[in-house]
Structure formats: structure tokens, C-alpha cells
Design an enzyme around this catalytic site. Structure first.
Site: not given
Ligand code: PAP
Length: 323
Positions: A56, A61, A131, A153
Site C-alpha cells: 500500500k 503506480w 513485498h 509512503r
Molecule cells: P499493493 O501493495 O496492494 O499493490 P499499492 O499499489 O502499493 O498496493 O497501494 C495502493 C495505494 O496506491 C492506494 O492508496 P489509497 O488507499 O490511499 O488511495 C491507491 O489508491 C494508490 N494508487 C494506486 N494507483 C495510483 C496512482 N497511479 N497514483 C497514485 N496513487 C495510486
């Protein structure tokens, strides 16, 4: 009995899930099994690019960005990111390649051969994500000439993002994972792939040890100046953008294509379909994508508690981040 086969320490997590401790970090059972397979058999290739992150913190991204930088594609209707979720383009070691499909959890222990992406152009890097903490994967990564991109983050936003993610999961029935409990577990490090702080610090240290091999960035820095990081990542990965207007345009296109707004509006990313390897819909990886959203969910005492740990773990060793 060796460490890989001995019974690990376990703690209750959320829903009916337990977490199991392996080499100082916590895993759900299915990811623990996969992690052991990674440790026993994964051998990175010298040209691999490994995207490492705590959950997360910006993985989705960065997957979109790295894929776009290494495999540039003009923006059109058939762009890989309009047809595929970023997680489909870049597989993860322990939650994808080395896992038994979650639908077949009963099959843990049996092995299947990981289906690594085939890169036809020898000039292009294979991109994999993980991860797993450096404390577990470090020797394996150091054994090859691969490059590591690590994103982190703010801990409070990371936790809030994880909390929301889990609310969408079948593991948590509605309201079953109280925020207060989640904060306590996060502070104690008892969350999947936690402790968060140890995870971040080890990759950060490796960046100092081997800056030519490790690119370390934060979600907040990327939000603040995505063009700067896309250019820097291009240089780091050996596919630099030229300084001309043309180079700038290419960077602009990548930043736009990988933005939260563009990606979250793609049909594939709005889908409630479940990815092959994960019990959550594709849409769950896009929520708000903002910096500082924790202020909307954490009470003052929760913020104070997390900030206390951040001071103790990060600030005390000179990393002034996270508050
Ligand atoms: P994961 O480790 O399960 O793959 P990960 O992609 O690291 O998750 O984190 C998801 C977060 O990145 C979400 O944050 P939020 O809950 O605070 O909204 C998601 O919305 C955010 N996220 C995904 N894609 C993007 C992007 N293109 N730009 C900015 N934030 C993004």
C-alpha cells in the site's frame, strides 16, 4: 528441524486470519509458503528490475511507471495500461509467481513452476515485484546484478490504505477490523510483511550501500514531482529520455498515462473481477491516491501513537520522514 520447516510463532490478525513470523517478519500462511519457495529457489537474472515495496505504498503506480519507461508505447487505445491492470503487467514473486492460486489454498505445499514473463527483446529488462523485506531477500538480490526500485509512503497513509483495502477483502467482515486494533498491530509490526519500519530502513540502507543498484523514493516525492522521478528512473534503468522537447513529451505522456485519474478510469481497473492470484477485485487497488488522507480516519491519539513509533524508529536513526 531447520528454520524453513519449523513451526513459526503466530498472532491473530484480522477476520479469521493469523500471521506467522519468519525471519523477523509477519506473513499470512499462503504468503509464508510462497516466501519460503522464493527463498529456496528464486534466482534473479543480472538484468532484472525488482520493484520492492511494503504493501500500500505505491506499488501499483510504480508498476505502471516502470512498465511504461522500459516498454514505451505511444498513447492509444491499445496501450498496455488500457488493456491490463498494472498487476497483470508485472508479476509479484510471493503473491503471484511462487504462490499456489488463492482459489486452491488447499494445495499449499505442492509446487508449480513459476511462469516468469518472457522478454523477447534482450535489451529490455524483466520487471518483477515483491513485498519481501531486504532482510529476507537481500542475499538473493545481491547474488545477481539486478536493479532494485523501492517505494515507500508515510506510515499513517500506508496504514489507512491497508485498512481500506482489507475492508474490501473477504477476510474482514464488515467493521470487524477496528481502526484502533489496526493501529496497535501496525505499531507492533504485526501486519503482513511488517514491521513496516524495519522494511523501509533496510532498503534505505541498501540505497546508501549501492546507489547505482538501488533507487529509493517516496510516494509523496513522486506526487510532488512525477516528471523528475520518471526522468531519473529512466537514467537509473538505462533507458534515459533525451533532453529535447521530444524527451519531455514522452515523460509527460508517461506521467499522464500512469496518473491515478487516468488509470482509475480504465475499464480494466474499475472491474470487480478478481485477479487470478488475489482475493480482491482489480478496482481495490485504486481508492483515492492522495497524500495525507490519514487525517480523515485516524483519531488524534492514534496519530500520536504512530508518530511516537516513527520518531523512535526513523528519526532516532536520522531518517526524518513520516510525521
Ligand atoms: P499493493 O501493495 O496492494 O499493490 P499499492 O499499489 O502499493 O498496493 O497501494 C495502493 C495505494 O496506491 C492506494 O492508496 P489509497 O488507499 O490511499 O488511495 C491507491 O489508491 C494508490 N494508487 C494506486 N494507483 C495510483 C496512482 N497511479 N497514483 C497514485 N496513487 C495510486
Amino acid at each position: 528441524m531447520n528454520e524453513i520447516n519449523s513451526s513459526p510463532q503466530r498472532e491473530k490478525w484480522c477476520g479469521h486470519e493469523f500471521l506467522f513470523k519468519f525471519r523477523g517478519f509477519w506473513f499470512t500462511q499462503i504468503y509464508l509458503e510462497a516466501t519460503k519457495r522464493v527463498v529456496e529457489t528464486f534466482k534473479p537474472l543480472p538484468g532484472d528490475v525488482i520493484l520492492a515495496s511494503f504493501p500500500k505504498t505505491g506499488t501499483t503506480w510504480l508498476k505502471a511507471l516502470l512498465h511504461s519507461i522500459i516498454h514505451p508505447s505511444p498513447c492509444h487505445a491499445n496501450h498496455p495500461l488500457t488493456l491490463n491492470h498494472p498487476h497483470q503487467l508485472i508479476p509479484s514473486l510471493e503473491t503471484d509467481l511462487y504462490i499456489e492460486k488463492w482459489r486452491e489454498v488447499g494445495g499449499i505445499g505442492s509446487t508449480r513452476t513459476p511462469q516468469f514473463p518472457v522478454v523477447k527483446d534482450p535489451e529490455k529488462a524483466r520487471i518483477l515485484s515483491t513485498h519481501l523485506p531486504y532482510q529476507i531477500l537481500g542475499d538473493i538480490l545481491d547474488s545477481s546484478d539486478c536493479k532494485i526500485v523501492y517505494v515507500t509512503r508515510n506510515p499513517k497513509d500506508t496504514l489507512v490504505s491497508l485498512w481500506h483495502f482489507m475492508q474490501k477483502s473477504s477476510v474482514v467482515e464488515k467493521d470487524e477490523w477496528e481502526m484502533e486494533v489496526a493501529v496497535d498491530q501496525f505499531c507492533r509490526g504485526v501486519v503482513p510483511f511488517g514491521p513496516y519500519y524495519d522494511h523501509v530502513l533496510a532498503y534505505r540502507q541498501e540505497r546508501f550501500n549501492r546507489p547505482e543498484k538501488v533507487y529509493f523514493l517516496t510516494y509523496e516525492e513522486l506526487k510532488e514531482n512525477p516528471k523528475f522521478h520518471v526522468r531519473k528512473l529512466g537514467e537509473f534503468l538505462g533507458c534515459p529520455f533525451d533532453q529535447s522537447e521530444n524527451g519531455e513529451e514522452k515523460i509527460d505522456e508517461i506521467v499522464k498515462m500512469c496518473s491515478f485519474e487516468t488509470l482509475s478510469s480504465q475499464q480494466v481497473n474499475k472491474s470487480n473481477e478478481l485477479p487470478n492470484v488475489f482475493p480482491l477485485p482489480y478496482s481495490a487497488f485504486f481508492r483515492k491516491g492522495e497524500v495525507g488522507d490519514h487525517k480523515n480516519y485516524l483519531e488524534h491519539k492514534m496519530i500520536t501513537k504512530i508518530d511516537g513509533v516513527t520518531r523512535e524508529k526513523f528519526h532516532a536513526c536520522g531518517y526524518m520522514y513520516g510525521i
